[in-house]
Design a protein around this motif. Structure first.
Motif, PDB file in Angstrom:
ATOM      1  N   VAL A  17       0.857  -1.173   0.000  1.00  0.00           N
ATOM      2  CA  VAL A  17       0.000   0.000   0.000  1.00  0.00           C
ATOM      3  C   VAL A  17       0.894   1.225   0.000  1.00  0.00           C
ATOM      4  O   VAL A  17       1.936   1.242   0.658  1.00  0.00           O
ATOM      5  CB  VAL A  17      -0.951   0.006   1.218  1.00  0.00           C
ATOM      6  N   ASP A  18       0.508   2.230  -0.757  1.00  0.00           N
ATOM      7  CA  ASP A  18       1.264   3.475  -0.809  1.00  0.00           C
ATOM      8  C   ASP A  18       0.279   4.624  -0.869  1.00  0.00           C
ATOM      9  O   ASP A  18      -0.914   4.435  -1.159  1.00  0.00           O
ATOM     10  CB  ASP A  18       2.198   3.506  -2.016  1.00  0.00           C
ATOM     11  N   SER A  19       0.754   5.819  -0.572  1.00  0.00           N
ATOM     12  CA  SER A  19      -0.104   7.006  -0.581  1.00  0.00           C
ATOM     13  C   SER A  19       0.423   7.996  -1.602  1.00  0.00           C
ATOM     14  O   SER A  19       1.632   8.126  -1.809  1.00  0.00           O
ATOM     15  CB  SER A  19      -0.137   7.647   0.813  1.00  0.00           C
ATOM     16  N   TRP A  20      -0.507   8.691  -2.215  1.00  0.00           N
ATOM     17  CA  TRP A  20      -0.171   9.719  -3.204  1.00  0.00           C
ATOM     18  C   TRP A  20      -1.144  10.866  -2.976  1.00  0.00           C
ATOM     19  O   TRP A  20      -2.282  10.828  -3.403  1.00  0.00           O
ATOM     20  CB  TRP A  20      -0.298   9.156  -4.605  1.00  0.00           C
ATOM     21  N   GLY A  21      -0.672  11.882  -2.269  1.00  0.00           N
ATOM     22  CA  GLY A  21      -1.587  12.932  -1.848  1.00  0.00           C
ATOM     23  C   GLY A  21      -2.560  12.354  -0.842  1.00  0.00           C
ATOM     24  O   GLY A  21      -2.176  11.742   0.153  1.00  0.00           O
ATOM     25  N   ASP A  22      -3.855  12.514  -1.100  1.00  0.00           N
ATOM     26  CA  ASP A  22      -4.881  11.923  -0.244  1.00  0.00           C
ATOM     27  C   ASP A  22      -5.286  10.534  -0.707  1.00  0.00           C
ATOM     28  O   ASP A  22      -6.032   9.837  -0.004  1.00  0.00           O
ATOM     29  CB  ASP A  22      -6.118  12.828  -0.203  1.00  0.00           C
TER      30      ASP A  22
END
Length: 703
Positions: A352-357
């Motif tokens: 899992v990764d985040s990009w902005g929101d």
């Protein structure tokens, strides 16, 4: 005319409905836990923004966001070569469109990987690949340019510390910081994260774990003191739980996830430059309720972790394929996702990764990338928490109120409102919301400041009352001294039965003996006293201070249990003691034993009333005084019971203590017999029910 108006109104509603966008798709499997460990459904915090299925991924393991691009690490086996793979990098842009695909070369020839597992891209575009290595083959870390040209290969570090390890060198994850230090997560490495400098030189271990001290661990350490060296060498080693994944934020903190532990503590760690975990909340991560499948307890196991731009931590649980999102301090916000084929659920997620929101989930089994975006509910939660963490307390109230309006059972929202009001010195409002959230600790802090303000406002009235009482007491003493007021002495052998109740309270030794001799005891008074004992116990729970008694959910309170624990235990003790008195030549009857024990409950009755008062004016830190007072009054009751039985049965002190010990053992025997009979009755009725069902079935089928 009315029909025409109705039709037009319906058409207007339908047209208006079509003008609004469709509601975001969610799984309906999102939940949080209440203060009792019960799962409560909440609105979906994230919905599926996009599901990318046409990437032709073979066996993807990892991904990373760097700048405006998402890099996904995939691997494909090289035909005709065992345990050899070609790393395949898929690059997506900010619109999640395929930009390019990379393969790696060295000296103009395809570079052969052993088992690529982890990818990292630094701010300069350098690609790092953690190549695990199959079987007993040691792994390596491969560095390449952004075009896929391999420039360096770092094998197992040449260090005495590394050579002492009994396990092979299997790097599975890699990342770098702003100083160029390379952090490598090695499989089965319990000593921490391996660190290298830019030249691949070993720097040491980072963020070492500690062994969790459980009962089994303490027993093992104890027996090691009596074992030989050969026995110690053959026994199971006590090692800390290894890391499963890690990431780094813009401030240089490294966040690590660990597999399941016995106590489920510190499954997430936020490590500073001194290798210390600086998360405020370190206990009980993952699911509260553990599920047993075929006799095996299924615990949460975090396999991936990411931190977004606002500091929110999201972890991936591969036990049930759920996502857990925490605040920057490690406090749970919500749990969502799950296992399945529905959008927003997963089959075999690996990262899992985040990009902005947005959150991005890589599913290895489906070969897909699922992009999740926060719903209105999560946007308000995140906005409220983020504004509060930045010190904008007033602005954080609006999103928090929107959260509780949308979901009234979301306790974290009430806590957010309480925190914002507390920082604005609205202590009454903070206390109300902390109580709704079931937050005793913060409620106590707000109450302490509210009490200080109230005491300052009431100082003058309180001073007047105290001075008035002192003056009245002095006048009473003067009038008594000059003979205007005369006191009457208590004559026990001529007084009423009620006065003996209070006399035994302060003079238990001779009081109970005199009460028996003068026959100044009463069954009616005893019943009133035991009823008051039970009633004040109920009152102490229902009206006790919220700081010490969680009485917000009265549906969980069972008054029958209170009655059994109060009246039932006293009655059982009286019966058992009377039975034992036949062996110890006691003089008391069952009726007298019951009366004497009921008289002895008076100190705890007073304590219950005192508890109601003190628990509403003391803070959590001052609760130790309640503990001391409880010990004093309960000890007082026990002393009264001891001397009551001694005076009743005319025992010596030693014989009385022995009788009480035997009474307690008799109570245990009675409870065992009752439990055994109850179990037999259940089995008997179950047998009767089975016979009746069998007869009815045979009557239906005809044989």
């Amino acid at each position: 005319m009315k029909k025409l108006v109705t039709v037009l109104a319906l058409m207007t509603v339908l047209v208006s409905a079509l003008c609004f966008p469709a509601a975001a798709e969610g799984t309906g499997k999102s939940y949080v836990y209440d203060n009792y460990g019960n799962a409560m459904a909440i609105p979906d915090p994230y919905s599926v923004k996009e599901s990318i299925t046409d990437l032709n991924l073979n066996l993807a393991y990892d991904m990373v966001v760097q700048g405006d691009y998402l890099y996904i690490l995939d691997r494909t086996p090289i035909a005709g070569m065992d345990n050899t793979y070609q790393a395949h990098i898929v690059v997506l842009n900010r619109d999640y469109e395929l930009v390019r695909e990379l393969t790696f070369t060295q000296d103009d020839a395809p570079f052969q990987f052993k088992d690529p597992r982890g990818i990292w891209v630094d701010e300069y575009g350098t690609i790092y690949i953690a190549d695990r290595g199959p079987g007993d083959t040691a792994g390596q870390v491969v560095l390449a340019t952004n075009d896929g040209v391999v420039t360096k290969v770092f094998g197992k570090p040449d260090s005495e510390l590394m050579s002492q390890s009994s396990s092979q060198y299997y790097p599975v994850k890699v990342l770098t910081d702003d100083l160029g230090i390379i952090y490598i997560m090695v499989e089965n490495e319990y000593r921490g994260i391996v660190t290298l400098d830019q030249n691949g030189e070993f720097q040491g271990y980072f963020g070492s774990n500690n062994v969790t001290l459980t009962g089994d661990v303490l027993m093992t350490l104890f027996w090691r003191n009596f074992m030989t060296e050969d026995q110690i060498a053959r026994m199971q080693q006590i090692l800390p739980t290894e890391y499963t994944n890690f990431t780094i934020d813009d401030d240089g903190f490294i966040y690590c996830s660990r597999g399941a532990t016995n106590d489920m503590n510190e499954l997430i760690r936020k490590i500073n430059c001194k290798s210390k975990n600086v998360l405020q909340y370190t206990e009980r991560f993952g699911d509260v309720g553990l599920t047993s499948v075929r006799g095996q307890t299924q615990k949460t196991r975090f396999a991936a972790i990411t931190v977004d731009d606002k500091g929110f931590i999201t972890t991936l649980d591969t036990t049930w394929n759920r996502l857990f999102q925490y605040t920057s301090e490690g406090e749970i916000m919500y749990i969502f996702g799950g296992q399945g084929q529905q959008n927003g659920t997963f089959r075999s997620p690996v990262d899992v990764d985040s990009w902005g929101d947005d959150l991005i989930v890589l599913d290895q089994a489906y070969g897909t990338v699922t992009v999740l975006e926060p719903t209105t509910f999560a946007q308000n939660v995140r906005e409220g928490q983020y504004l509060y963490s930045k010190g904008d307390y007033q602005a954080s109230l609006e999103p928090w109120y929107a959260v509780t309006d949308e979901c009234m059972n979301y306790l974290f929202g009430y806590k957010g409102i309480g925190q914002a009001l507390y920082m604005q010195k609205d202590y009454v409002g903070a206390m109300e919301n902390y109580k709704l959230a079931g937050d005793h600790e913060n409620y106590s802090a707000a109450f302490q400041l509210y009490r200080t303000e109230a005491m300052q406002d009431m100082f003058t009235p309180i001073l007047i009352v105290v001075v008035t009482l002192v003056v009245l007491w002095a006048v009473y003493k003067i009038l008594k001294r000059v003979g205007v007021l005369k006191s009457r002495k208590l004559v026990l052998d001529e007084s009423g039965k009620i006065k003996y109740v209070f006399h035994t309270l302060f003079h238990p030794i001779e009081g109970y003996q005199e009460m028996r001799y003068n026959k100044k005891y009463s069954m009616a008074i005893a019943l009133v006293l035991i009823f008051l004992y039970f009633l004040t116990d109920v009152i102490s729970y229902l009206n006790g201070g919220f700081i010490f008694v969680d009485n917000t959910d009265l549906s969980r309170y069972n008054i029958v249990i209170t009655f059994v624990m109060d009246v039932g235990v006293i009655a059982l003790f009286a019966l058992a003691n009377w039975l034992m008195s036949t062996f110890f030549e006691g003089k008391g009857r069952l009726k007298e034993t019951w009366i004497y024990l009921c008289y002895a409950t008076l100190p705890v009755t007073f304590y219950n009333l005192l508890y109601v008062l003190l628990s509403n004016v003391l803070t959590l830190e001052e609760g130790v005084f309640l503990t001391y007072i409880s010990i004093i009054f309960q000890g007082w009751m026990i002393i009264m019971m001891i001397f009551a039985l001694q005076g009743l049965h005319m025992y010596s002190f030693k014989r009385n203590i022995l009788s009480i010990i035997c009474t307690i053992l008799a109570m245990l025997v009675v409870l065992f017999i009752v439990f055994l009979m109850f179990n037999l009755f259940i089995q008997f009725f179950s047998f009767i029910e089975t016979v009746v069902k069998e007869v009815m079935y045979r009557m239906v089928v005809g044989f």
